[in-house]
Motif scaffolding. Structure first.
Motif, PDB file in Angstrom:
ATOM      1  N   MET A   1      38.941  43.561  33.619  1.00 57.43           N
ATOM      2  CA  MET A   1      37.684  42.994  34.064  1.00 57.43           C
ATOM      3  C   MET A   1      36.524  43.880  33.624  1.00 57.43           C
ATOM      4  O   MET A   1      36.664  45.085  33.525  1.00 57.43           O
ATOM      5  CB  MET A   1      37.680  42.895  35.590  1.00 57.43           C
ATOM      6  CG  MET A   1      37.591  41.471  36.082  1.00 57.43           C
ATOM      7  SD  MET A   1      37.093  41.305  37.797  1.00 57.43           S
ATOM      8  CE  MET A   1      38.589  41.681  38.635  1.00 57.43           C
ATOM      9  N   ALA A   2      35.400  43.298  33.432  1.00 54.91           N
ATOM     10  CA  ALA A   2      34.195  44.022  33.039  1.00 54.91           C
ATOM     11  C   ALA A   2      33.590  44.733  34.254  1.00 54.91           C
ATOM     12  O   ALA A   2      33.817  44.339  35.403  1.00 54.91           O
ATOM     13  CB  ALA A   2      33.176  43.065  32.437  1.00 54.91           C
ATOM     14  N   ALA A   4      30.572  44.760  35.425  1.00 58.68           N
ATOM     15  CA  ALA A   4      29.732  43.883  36.253  1.00 58.68           C
ATOM     16  C   ALA A   4      30.587  43.047  37.197  1.00 58.68           C
ATOM     17  O   ALA A   4      30.203  42.828  38.356  1.00 58.68           O
ATOM     18  CB  ALA A   4      28.870  42.988  35.373  1.00 58.68           C
ATOM     19  N   ASP A   5      31.739  42.593  36.731  1.00 55.17           N
ATOM     20  CA  ASP A   5      32.643  41.824  37.586  1.00 55.17           C
ATOM     21  C   ASP A   5      33.248  42.717  38.671  1.00 55.17           C
ATOM     22  O   ASP A   5      33.378  42.299  39.824  1.00 55.17           O
ATOM     23  CB  ASP A   5      33.759  41.189  36.760  1.00 55.17           C
ATOM     24  CG  ASP A   5      33.234  40.147  35.791  1.00 55.17           C
ATOM     25  OD1 ASP A   5      32.265  39.420  36.138  1.00 55.17           O
ATOM     26  OD2 ASP A   5      33.777  40.055  34.669  1.00 55.17           O
ATOM     27  N   ASN A   6      33.618  43.934  38.309  1.00 49.71           N
ATOM     28  CA  ASN A   6      34.178  44.864  39.290  1.00 49.71           C
ATOM     29  C   ASN A   6      33.171  45.176  40.391  1.00 49.71           C
ATOM     30  O   ASN A   6      33.537  45.291  41.560  1.00 49.71           O
ATOM     31  CB  ASN A   6      34.629  46.163  38.611  1.00 49.71           C
ATOM     32  CG  ASN A   6      35.860  45.962  37.755  1.00 49.71           C
ATOM     33  OD1 ASN A   6      36.635  45.029  37.958  1.00 49.71           O
ATOM     34  ND2 ASN A   6      36.050  46.838  36.784  1.00 49.71           N
ATOM     35  N   LYS A   8      30.961  43.304  41.675  1.00 54.05           N
ATOM     36  CA  LYS A   8      30.859  42.189  42.623  1.00 54.05           C
ATOM     37  C   LYS A   8      31.893  42.297  43.735  1.00 54.05           C
ATOM     38  O   LYS A   8      31.677  41.787  44.834  1.00 54.05           O
ATOM     39  CB  LYS A   8      31.020  40.856  41.891  1.00 54.05           C
ATOM     40  CG  LYS A   8      29.887  40.535  40.946  1.00 54.05           C
ATOM     41  CD  LYS A   8      30.179  39.261  40.174  1.00 54.05           C
ATOM     42  CE  LYS A   8      29.144  39.051  39.086  1.00 54.05           C
ATOM     43  NZ  LYS A   8      29.461  37.900  38.234  1.00 54.05           N
ATOM     44  N   ASP A   9      33.018  42.948  43.451  1.00 52.77           N
ATOM     45  CA  ASP A   9      34.093  43.068  44.434  1.00 52.77           C
ATOM     46  C   ASP A   9      33.969  44.309  45.320  1.00 52.77           C
ATOM     47  O   ASP A   9      34.753  44.471  46.256  1.00 52.77           O
ATOM     48  CB  ASP A   9      35.449  43.100  43.718  1.00 52.77           C
ATOM     49  CG  ASP A   9      35.774  41.787  43.036  1.00 52.77           C
ATOM     50  OD1 ASP A   9      35.263  40.738  43.473  1.00 52.77           O
ATOM     51  OD2 ASP A   9      36.549  41.816  42.059  1.00 52.77           O
TER      52      ASP A   9
END
Length: 105
Positions: A1-2, A4-6, A8-9
């Motif tokens: 995962m990128a 930016a995606d990480n 978000k979590d």
């Protein structure tokens, strides 16, 4: 995962002004503030501290995974990403930093 995606979590850090990273003697070795350019690192380091209790070598390795594509860029360009460089160093040297949260007022 990128990266930016990480992000978000990860838990939100709006309640934090900063975190202080402390060596074994309690001296501040770094401060990551909740401001543009550092907020992502604040979220990563805060998450690692919550999960591992400190920025240990294992926490540092997990942090490098969370930084995703930025980790490879940091490895190819030392000094460009100091917060990632710090994690690389902690993992390589087997060192641990304590984390002190500075709450926003």
């Amino acid at each position: 995962m990128a990266f930016a995606d990480n992000l978000k979590d990860l838990p939100k850090v709006s309640h934090l002004e900063a975190i202080q990273l402390l060596d074994a003697e309690g001296n501040e070795v770094a401060r990551i503030e909740n401001k543009p350019g550092q907020a992502g690192s604040l979220a990563v380091y805060n998450h690692l501290a919550q999960i591992f209790g400190a920025i240990s070598p294992d926490a540092a390795k997990k942090g490098l995974d969370l930084y995703a594509e930025h980790t490879e860029d940091a490895l190819q360009n030392p000094g460009k990403h100091p917060n990632i460089d710090r994690l690389v160093g902690l993992a390589e040297r087997g060192e641990t930093l304590r984390v002190k949260q500075v709450f926003a007022v």
